[in-house]
Design a protein around this motif. Sequence first.
Motif, PDB file in Angstrom:
ATOM      1  N   THR B  26     -18.841  32.942  13.174  1.00 20.68           N
ATOM      2  CA  THR B  26     -17.851  32.368  14.077  1.00 20.68           C
ATOM      3  C   THR B  26     -18.397  32.354  15.498  1.00 20.68           C
ATOM      4  O   THR B  26     -18.286  31.360  16.215  1.00 20.68           O
ATOM      5  N   ALA B  27     -19.013  33.460  15.875  1.00 24.95           N
ATOM      6  CA  ALA B  27     -19.555  33.562  17.229  1.00 24.95           C
ATOM      7  C   ALA B  27     -20.630  32.506  17.461  1.00 24.95           C
ATOM      8  O   ALA B  27     -20.675  31.866  18.515  1.00 24.95           O
ATOM      9  N   VAL B  28     -21.480  32.319  16.478  1.00 21.63           N
ATOM     10  CA  VAL B  28     -22.562  31.344  16.623  1.00 21.63           C
ATOM     11  C   VAL B  28     -22.003  29.930  16.754  1.00 21.63           C
ATOM     12  O   VAL B  28     -22.371  29.187  17.669  1.00 21.63           O
ATOM     13  N   VAL B  29     -21.107  29.569  15.876  1.00 22.12           N
ATOM     14  CA  VAL B  29     -20.529  28.228  15.916  1.00 22.12           C
ATOM     15  C   VAL B  29     -19.795  28.028  17.235  1.00 22.12           C
ATOM     16  O   VAL B  29     -19.903  26.985  17.877  1.00 22.12           O
ATOM     17  N   LEU B  48     -25.326  34.620  23.329  1.00 25.27           N
ATOM     18  CA  LEU B  48     -24.431  35.460  22.555  1.00 25.27           C
ATOM     19  C   LEU B  48     -24.532  36.896  23.032  1.00 25.27           C
ATOM     20  O   LEU B  48     -23.535  37.579  23.212  1.00 25.27           O
ATOM     21  N   ALA B  49     -25.760  37.325  23.246  1.00 25.22           N
ATOM     22  CA  ALA B  49     -25.982  38.696  23.707  1.00 25.22           C
ATOM     23  C   ALA B  49     -25.304  38.888  25.057  1.00 25.22           C
ATOM     24  O   ALA B  49     -24.633  39.890  25.289  1.00 25.22           O
ATOM     25  N   ALA B  50     -25.461  37.883  25.921  1.00 25.53           N
ATOM     26  CA  ALA B  50     -24.857  37.963  27.252  1.00 25.53           C
ATOM     27  C   ALA B  50     -23.335  38.018  27.149  1.00 25.53           C
ATOM     28  O   ALA B  50     -22.671  38.676  27.942  1.00 25.53           O
ATOM     29  N   VAL B  60     -28.592  33.917  13.652  1.00 28.40           N
ATOM     30  CA  VAL B  60     -28.423  32.702  14.435  1.00 28.40           C
ATOM     31  C   VAL B  60     -29.202  31.577  13.758  1.00 28.40           C
ATOM     32  O   VAL B  60     -28.683  30.485  13.542  1.00 28.40           O
ATOM     33  N   TYR B  61     -30.433  31.875  13.407  1.00 29.42           N
ATOM     34  CA  TYR B  61     -31.256  30.866  12.732  1.00 29.42           C
ATOM     35  C   TYR B  61     -30.595  30.430  11.436  1.00 29.42           C
ATOM     36  O   TYR B  61     -30.487  29.249  11.142  1.00 29.42           O
ATOM     37  N   ARG B  62     -30.178  31.403  10.653  1.00 25.36           N
ATOM     38  CA  ARG B  62     -29.593  31.073   9.360  1.00 25.36           C
ATOM     39  C   ARG B  62     -28.335  30.228   9.519  1.00 25.36           C
ATOM     40  O   ARG B  62     -28.136  29.246   8.792  1.00 25.36           O
ATOM     41  N   THR B  63     -27.512  30.594  10.465  1.00 27.62           N
ATOM     42  CA  THR B  63     -26.266  29.856  10.664  1.00 27.62           C
ATOM     43  C   THR B  63     -26.535  28.435  11.139  1.00 27.62           C
ATOM     44  O   THR B  63     -25.966  27.467  10.628  1.00 27.62           O
ATOM     45  N   LEU B  64     -27.430  28.301  12.103  1.00 27.90           N
ATOM     46  CA  LEU B  64     -27.725  26.966  12.624  1.00 27.90           C
ATOM     47  C   LEU B  64     -28.339  26.086  11.543  1.00 27.90           C
ATOM     48  O   LEU B  64     -28.002  24.907  11.417  1.00 27.90           O
ATOM     49  N   THR B  65     -29.231  26.654  10.782  1.00 33.91           N
ATOM     50  CA  THR B  65     -29.858  25.894   9.711  1.00 33.91           C
ATOM     51  C   THR B  65     -28.811  25.430   8.706  1.00 33.91           C
ATOM     52  O   THR B  65     -28.810  24.281   8.270  1.00 33.91           O
ATOM     53  N   ALA B  66     -27.904  26.351   8.359  1.00 35.61           N
ATOM     54  CA  ALA B  66     -26.858  26.013   7.402  1.00 35.61           C
ATOM     55  C   ALA B  66     -25.953  24.921   7.962  1.00 35.61           C
ATOM     56  O   ALA B  66     -25.563  23.998   7.244  1.00 35.61           O
TER      57      ALA B  66
END
Lengths: 152, 152
Positions: B26-29, B48-50, B60-66
């Motif tokens: 959710t955070a990534v999206v 996100l860290a900030a 992050v990579y996995r989510t974006l790729t998906a």
Amino acid sequence: MESDRQHAPAPLADVTLIGRLTHQRTAVVDALIRAEGFVGAQALHNRLAADGSAVGLSTVYRTLTALAAAGRADLVRDAAGERLFRYRPGPDHRHYLICTECGLSRPVDSGPVEDWADTIAQTSGFANVRHTVELSGVCPDCGSRHAAAERR
Amino acid sequence: MESDRQHAPAPLADVTLIGRLTHQRTAVVDALIRAEGFVGAQALHNRLAADGSAVGLSTVYRTLTALAAAGRADLVRDAAGERLFRYRPGPDHRHYLICTECGLSRPVDSGPVEDWADTIAQTSGFANVRHTVELSGVCPDCGSRHAAAERR
DNA sequence: CTTGTTGCAAATTCTTTGCATGACA
DNA sequence: TGTCATGCAAAGAATTTGCAACAAG
């Protein structure tokens, strides 16, 4: 497959364009020309090795980069992010339709896109607008091969 | 600039589309949507860290790729070869003009290119023709900043 | 509970760079 | 002969993956 030296376009000019005339650079440019399509640096390095020309991978990279910078090579990225180079005989700006199966590339009429890009450049307010256009698909040969496999 | 929750597209649907509903996804999206333009995976991870959301870079990579695979994100490569993602609210196919200085992206009228691509597809004999079109330039803001620096 | 997810760090892949040796002009 | 180019290996950078701990349904 490396006969036909007759109509050799003498890559010499291309080599001298980027610096000294060396064995290695000549070999790289030569191999790039013979590739007749987009090739990756590593792939080119392999072909050179197979041809007996022991050129270092770094040199292949350096030469290809220099060629691209000098405008004698086109540069695109494949889906995996690998840089692919293609020899550009003339100074013209072209776009290609590349077969995702066999790598066959065919130049396409890019007039319409150029016009479109120019229009965008002028109406957007952006400066120094450049464009990248890549068309990919499955060429007839590979396509029919697929069809055959499908209905096997 | 992050008010207006009214028409919030509820990224929930996008998250569930690619699997389980988790904090991290959710955070990534959410961060991708707020980015409002193209962002790199690493840049997004930093943001996100900030923001206090400690999400692993791999996630992050996995989510974006998906997301990209599910068609909810567009994917381009910048000059350095880095993957840049952009949230795609709808199913429409768009092209953008991206500022090479600040990353600002603006959708452009891509009708002409689409037509052109279709024509090529039909006349080439190639199957499953796909196209990648990327326009880049320097946006007005960055341009004037440059001009000022030049004549300093 | 069961299975999908996460995080970390190690592994991969492509590309670049430092530096001593060797080759062009 | 004086540079510039090469090669090797190490460095870099971005992305992926193995695996044990963990959380969602």
